[in-house]
Design a protein around this motif. Structure first.
Motif, short mmCIF file in Angstrom:
data_model
loop_
_atom_site.label_atom_id
_atom_site.label_comp_id
_atom_site.label_asym_id
_atom_site.label_seq_id
_atom_site.Cartn_x
_atom_site.Cartn_y
_atom_site.Cartn_z
N LYS A 1 -7.07 -2.84 -3.49
CA LYS A 1 -7.27 -4.46 -3.25
C LYS A 1 -7.45 -5.12 -4.51
CE LYS A 1 -10.04 -5.60 0.29
NZ LYS A 1 -9.26 -6.64 1.08
N GLU A 2 -8.10 -4.61 -5.32
CA GLU A 2 -8.47 -5.50 -6.81
C GLU A 2 -7.20 -5.56 -7.35
OE1 GLU A 2 -10.27 -7.45 -10.18
OE2 GLU A 2 -10.63 -7.22 -7.82
N ALA A 3 -6.37 -4.36 -7.39
CA ALA A 3 -4.97 -4.49 -8.17
C ALA A 3 -4.14 -5.08 -7.51
CB ALA A 3 -4.16 -3.11 -8.11
N LYS A 4 -4.17 -5.52 -6.10
CA LYS A 4 -3.15 -6.59 -5.42
C LYS A 4 -3.55 -8.10 -5.82
CE LYS A 4 -1.78 -3.95 -1.44
NZ LYS A 4 -2.04 -3.50 0.11
N GLY A 5 -4.93 -8.13 -6.00
CA GLY A 5 -5.59 -9.33 -6.23
C GLY A 5 -5.04 -9.77 -7.65
N GLN A 6 -4.99 -8.70 -8.41
CA GLN A 6 -4.48 -9.21 -9.91
C GLN A 6 -3.13 -9.14 -10.02
OE1 GLN A 6 -6.31 -10.15 -12.18
NE2 GLN A 6 -8.39 -9.68 -11.39
N SER A 7 -2.47 -8.89 -8.97
CA SER A 7 -0.81 -9.10 -8.84
C SER A 7 -0.08 -7.82 -9.51
CB SER A 7 -0.12 -10.44 -9.52
OG SER A 7 -0.91 -11.62 -8.97
N VAL A 8 -0.73 -6.88 -9.32
CA VAL A 8 0.07 -5.55 -9.63
C VAL A 8 1.13 -5.08 -8.68
CG1 VAL A 8 -0.54 -3.09 -10.06
CG2 VAL A 8 -2.17 -4.68 -10.89
N PRO A 9 2.14 -5.06 -9.40
CA PRO A 9 3.30 -4.52 -8.30
C PRO A 9 3.24 -3.42 -7.43
CG PRO A 9 4.14 -5.07 -10.56
CD PRO A 9 2.61 -4.93 -10.63
N LYS A 10 3.50 -3.35 -6.23
CA LYS A 10 3.41 -2.36 -5.09
C LYS A 10 3.84 -0.96 -5.85
CE LYS A 10 4.24 -1.23 -0.39
NZ LYS A 10 4.49 0.14 -0.47
N ASP A 11 5.01 -1.15 -6.53
CA ASP A 11 5.62 0.14 -6.81
C ASP A 11 4.70 0.90 -8.02
OD1 ASP A 11 6.41 -2.03 -8.87
OD2 ASP A 11 7.42 -0.31 -9.66
N VAL A 12 3.93 -0.27 -8.70
CA VAL A 12 2.91 0.54 -9.83
C VAL A 12 1.86 1.05 -9.15
CG1 VAL A 12 1.48 0.04 -11.56
CG2 VAL A 12 3.52 -1.04 -11.58
N ILE A 13 1.30 0.40 -7.89
CA ILE A 13 0.20 1.13 -7.09
C ILE A 13 0.55 2.48 -6.32
CG2 ILE A 13 -1.27 0.67 -5.18
CD1 ILE A 13 -1.08 -2.25 -5.69
N ASP A 14 1.76 2.13 -5.74
CA ASP A 14 2.22 3.51 -5.36
C ASP A 14 2.35 4.91 -6.09
OD1 ASP A 14 2.09 2.29 -3.03
OD2 ASP A 14 4.49 1.85 -2.74
N ARG A 15 3.05 4.51 -7.27
CA ARG A 15 3.20 5.42 -8.43
C ARG A 15 1.85 6.05 -8.88
NH1 ARG A 15 6.65 2.71 -11.12
NH2 ARG A 15 5.38 1.85 -12.64
N ALA A 16 0.77 5.18 -9.13
CA ALA A 16 -0.39 5.43 -9.62
C ALA A 16 -1.06 6.44 -8.16
CB ALA A 16 -1.37 4.33 -9.74
N ILE A 17 -0.96 6.29 -7.14
CA ILE A 17 -1.57 7.19 -6.18
C ILE A 17 -0.79 8.32 -6.06
CG2 ILE A 17 -1.79 7.32 -3.75
CD1 ILE A 17 -2.02 4.53 -3.34
N LYS A 18 0.65 8.36 -6.46
CA LYS A 18 1.42 9.45 -6.34
C LYS A 18 0.90 10.43 -7.60
CE LYS A 18 5.54 9.15 -4.89
NZ LYS A 18 7.04 8.59 -4.73
N LYS A 19 0.84 9.74 -8.57
CA LYS A 19 0.52 10.54 -9.90
C LYS A 19 -0.83 11.46 -9.53
CE LYS A 19 -0.66 9.73 -14.81
NZ LYS A 19 -0.78 8.84 -15.77
N SER A 20 -1.66 11.06 -8.64
CA SER A 20 -3.17 11.72 -8.55
C SER A 20 -2.83 13.26 -7.96
CB SER A 20 -3.93 10.98 -7.82
OG SER A 20 -3.42 10.69 -6.24
#
Length: 246
Positions: A54-73
């Motif tokens: 939610k915080e990342a989206k609020g700061q306009s982080v692109p969806k693909d960056v968010i998805d990649r960060a989750i996948k990296k985990s």
């Protein structure tokens, strides 16, 4: 931030974040990866991850960056980070809390200590300034989310502790353990927030003049420039006139 200059201080920090967007994205992505690795990779089943996304989206982080960060985990090569809190004093006796995520505690501790020393500060022991802050949840909404009464009512019904409104926007504060619940309820009433995160809220503040603020911001800038540092919080207070001159 505290007192009458709260929004000026927040806006000042936000302006600096905009100037270092790629570094901000990297730190938000790191929090997402750590949150997903510690719990479930599904944000709906992992409150910490949900708030990080939610915080990342609020700061306009692109969806693909968010998805990649989750996948990296979920990969076997995901780094292991230790979460560490440093406490100390900055110029003018301002209390400073530094939160870090690092894969090398010795490196980060050395860097933080050196940064404090070079910028008129002094790194203390854990707990040396923590008693001057309370852990809280903070949700920010733009002014056009609603008038003060509408937002206040939504905040009360969501279970928040406090709501401050100004021409710049709305600051809603809740217990740290209630942030997920409160932010979800607010989203249903007011839509997406600008920011949803845990903060250290000062219980006492130190007033700084222009010179003091310039010295403090030099320390904060140097700390935030380190990739291991996630957040820097200081219990300063400054007048609108001083903030305008920075």
């Amino acid at each position: 931030m505290a007192g009458h200059s709260k929004w000026a201080n927040i806006q000042h920090r936000k302006g600096r974040q905009d100037a270092a967007r790629s570094k901000l994205f990297s730190k938000l992505a790191k929090e997402i990866t750590v949150a997903a690795k510690m719990g479930d990779p599904d944000p709906d089943k992992n409150p910490r991850l949900r708030l990080a996304v939610k915080e990342a989206k609020g700061q306009s982080v692109p969806k693909d960056v968010i998805d990649r960060a989750i996948k990296k985990s979920q990969g076997g090569d995901a780094e292991n980070y230790d979460e560490i809190r440093y406490e100390g004093y900055g110029p003018g006796g301002v209390a400073v809390i530094v939160e870090a995520m690092t894969d090398n505690k010795n490196r980060t501790a050395s860097t933080v200590r050196s940064t404090f020393s070079k910028n008129g500060g002094n790194l203390g022991e854990t707990g040396s300034v923590g008693f001057m802050f309370e852990r809280k949840g903070q949700v920010l909404y733009p002014a056009d989310a609603g008038d003060a009464d509408i937002v206040m009512m939504a905040a009360i019904e969501a279970g928040a502790e406090d709501c401050e409104s100004s021409d710049e926007g709305h600051v809603i504060i809740c217990a740290d353990t209630d942030l997920n619940t409160v932010s979800t309820a607010l989203e249903a009433e007011l839509g997406e927030s600008e920011s949803t995160k845990l903060i250290w809220q000062p219980t006492t503040t130190t007033e700084l003049d222009l010179e003091g603020m310039q010295k403090l911001m030099k320390l904060v800038d140097a700390l935030e420039d380190d990739d291991d540092i996630q957040t820097v919080t200081a219990n300063f207070e400054a007048s609108d006139e001083v903030m305008a001159q920075l």
